[in-house]
Design a protein around this motif. Structure first.
Motif, short mmCIF file in Angstrom:
data_model
loop_
_atom_site.label_atom_id
_atom_site.label_comp_id
_atom_site.label_asym_id
_atom_site.label_seq_id
_atom_site.Cartn_x
_atom_site.Cartn_y
_atom_site.Cartn_z
N GLU A 192 0.85 -1.15 0.06
CA GLU A 192 0.07 -0.02 -0.05
C GLU A 192 0.79 1.34 -0.16
N ASN A 193 2.01 1.29 0.52
CA ASN A 193 2.70 2.33 0.85
C ASN A 193 4.39 1.95 1.21
N TRP A 194 5.24 2.95 1.27
CA TRP A 194 6.53 2.55 1.71
C TRP A 194 6.77 1.98 3.00
N TYR A 224 5.42 -0.59 3.95
CA TYR A 224 4.96 -1.86 3.63
C TYR A 224 3.92 -2.53 3.89
N ASP A 225 2.88 -1.50 4.10
CA ASP A 225 1.49 -2.02 4.77
C ASP A 225 0.95 -2.67 3.65
N ASP A 226 0.00 -3.71 4.37
CA ASP A 226 -0.69 -4.34 3.22
C ASP A 226 -0.09 -5.40 2.18
N LEU A 227 0.94 -5.87 2.41
CA LEU A 227 1.59 -6.60 1.68
C LEU A 227 0.68 -7.77 1.21
N GLN A 228 0.81 -7.75 -0.37
CA GLN A 228 0.01 -8.97 -1.07
C GLN A 228 0.97 -9.68 -2.02
N ILE A 229 1.01 -10.84 -2.06
CA ILE A 229 1.79 -11.78 -3.03
C ILE A 229 0.94 -12.04 -4.14
N HIS A 230 1.52 -11.90 -5.20
CA HIS A 230 0.56 -12.42 -6.47
C HIS A 230 1.18 -13.36 -7.42
N ALA A 231 0.37 -14.26 -7.99
CA ALA A 231 0.98 -15.23 -8.73
C ALA A 231 1.71 -14.89 -9.91
N CYS A 232 2.94 -15.44 -10.24
CA CYS A 232 3.56 -14.97 -11.36
C CYS A 232 2.89 -15.24 -12.72
N GLU A 233 1.87 -16.06 -12.84
CA GLU A 233 1.04 -16.26 -13.65
C GLU A 233 -0.09 -15.44 -13.93
N SER A 234 0.01 -14.47 -12.99
CA SER A 234 -1.11 -13.51 -13.15
C SER A 234 -1.31 -12.58 -14.25
N ILE A 286 -0.55 -9.52 -16.17
CA ILE A 286 0.30 -8.33 -15.92
C ILE A 286 -0.51 -7.13 -15.99
N ASN A 287 -1.55 -7.11 -16.95
CA ASN A 287 -2.48 -5.64 -16.86
C ASN A 287 -3.18 -5.74 -15.60
N GLU A 288 -3.70 -6.81 -14.92
CA GLU A 288 -4.23 -6.86 -13.80
C GLU A 288 -3.13 -6.35 -12.63
N ILE A 289 -1.76 -6.84 -12.71
CA ILE A 289 -1.28 -6.31 -11.65
C ILE A 289 -0.78 -4.70 -11.69
N LEU A 290 -0.64 -4.35 -13.26
CA LEU A 290 -0.38 -2.85 -13.31
C LEU A 290 -1.47 -1.96 -12.90
N GLY A 291 -2.78 -2.80 -12.98
CA GLY A 291 -4.00 -2.01 -12.44
C GLY A 291 -4.01 -1.67 -10.89
N LEU A 292 -3.33 -2.52 -10.10
CA LEU A 292 -3.09 -2.19 -8.82
C LEU A 292 -2.02 -0.81 -8.70
N LEU A 293 -1.22 -0.55 -9.47
CA LEU A 293 -0.46 0.55 -9.60
C LEU A 293 -1.42 1.76 -10.01
N GLU A 294 -2.38 1.61 -10.65
CA GLU A 294 -3.19 2.79 -10.69
C GLU A 294 -4.24 2.86 -9.67
#
Length: 192
Positions: free
Chosen positions: A40-42, A44-54, A56-64
Motif C-alpha cells: 500500500e505504501n513505503w 510496506y503496509d498490506d503486503l500482497q503476494i501475486h502469482a507470477c502467472e497473473s 500483468i495488466n491486472e497487476i499494473l491495475g494495482l499501480l493505478e
C-alpha cells in the motif's frame, strides 16, 4: 555483498513489463519473473503476494489504484528487482540488477567493459516504443534520484548517476550540467 546496477526511469505512461521482458529475451538472455508483490505504501503496509502467472495488466491495475509493485526475477544467473510506483501523473520504474556475477557493472564510471551495456539500455530507452513516454532516466550503481520537472534540480539532488537519458520533452530545453558532458542529443555522461 554486491552492489546494484540501477536503471531508474520516469515516464508519462506505464512501461509494459511484457515488452520489457521481451526486449531482454530478444538479446538471448534467459530472463523470468519469480515473484510479484504489492504494498500500500513505503511502510510496506498490506503486503500482497501475486502469482507470477497473473495477468500483468491486472497487476499494473494495482499501480493505478496507488499500490507499489515489486517484481523479482533472474536474468541469466543474476537477480533483479523491478519496482513500479506512480506519484501523481508520473510513473517510476526502478530496475536493480545484482552485480555479484557481473562485476564489471560495479563501477561508477564508464569504461570499455560496461559502456556497451549503458549503450544498449540507452538505445532501449530511446526506442520508438519508449521515447515519447520517456521523461528522464538515470543509470549507474546504487543510484538515488527523485523526479523533479526541473532537470537541473533533479541532477543536483541525485547521487551516483553515470548516465542520464532524456526523453524528447527534456531535450527540447538547453541544459548545462556540472560534471556531465552531452554525448548525443538525449544522452549525458559523467565526466571522468
Amino acid at each position: 555483498m554486491s552492489a546494484k546496477f540501477n536503471i531508474i526511469i520516469f515516464t508519462k505512461n506505464i512501461i509494459d513489463l511484457n515488452w520489457l521482458l521481451g526486449v531482454v529475451q530478444a538479446r538471448s538472455l534467459n530472463a523470468s519473473f519469480n515473484e510479484i508483490e504489492s504494498v500500500e505504501n513505503w511502510e510496506y503496509d498490506d503486503l500482497q503476494i501475486h502469482a507470477c502467472e497473473s495477468d500483468i495488466n491486472e497487476i499494473l491495475g494495482l499501480l493505478e489504484e496507488g499500490r507499489i509493485i515489486s517484481v523479482s526475477g533472474v536474468v541469466n544467473s543474476s537477480k533483479f528487482v523491478v519496482i513500479l510506483n506512480k506519484v501523481e501523473n508520473i510513473y517510476e520504474t526502478s530496475i536493480s540488477l545484482d552485480t555479484k556475477n557481473i562485476d564489471y557493472l560495479d563501477s561508477n564510471m564508464l569504461d570499455e567493459l560496461n559502456q556497451p551495456i549503458y549503450d544498449e539500455v540507452s538505445n532501449m530507452l530511446l526506442s520508438p516504443e519508449m521515447v515519447n513516454d520517456l521523461l528522464v532516466s538515470a543509470i549507474g550503481v546504487e543510484v538515488i534520484v527523485d523526479y523533479y520537472e526541473d532537470f537541473e534540480k533533479l541532477n543536483l539532488n541525485s547521487y551516483n548517476v553515470v548516465r542520464w537519458v532524456l526523453g524528447t520533452c527534456m531535450t527540447s530545453r538547453n541544459h548545462s550540467l556540472k560534471d556531465y558532458k552531452q554525448v548525443s542529443t538525449n544522452v549525458w555522461d559523467k565526466v571522468t
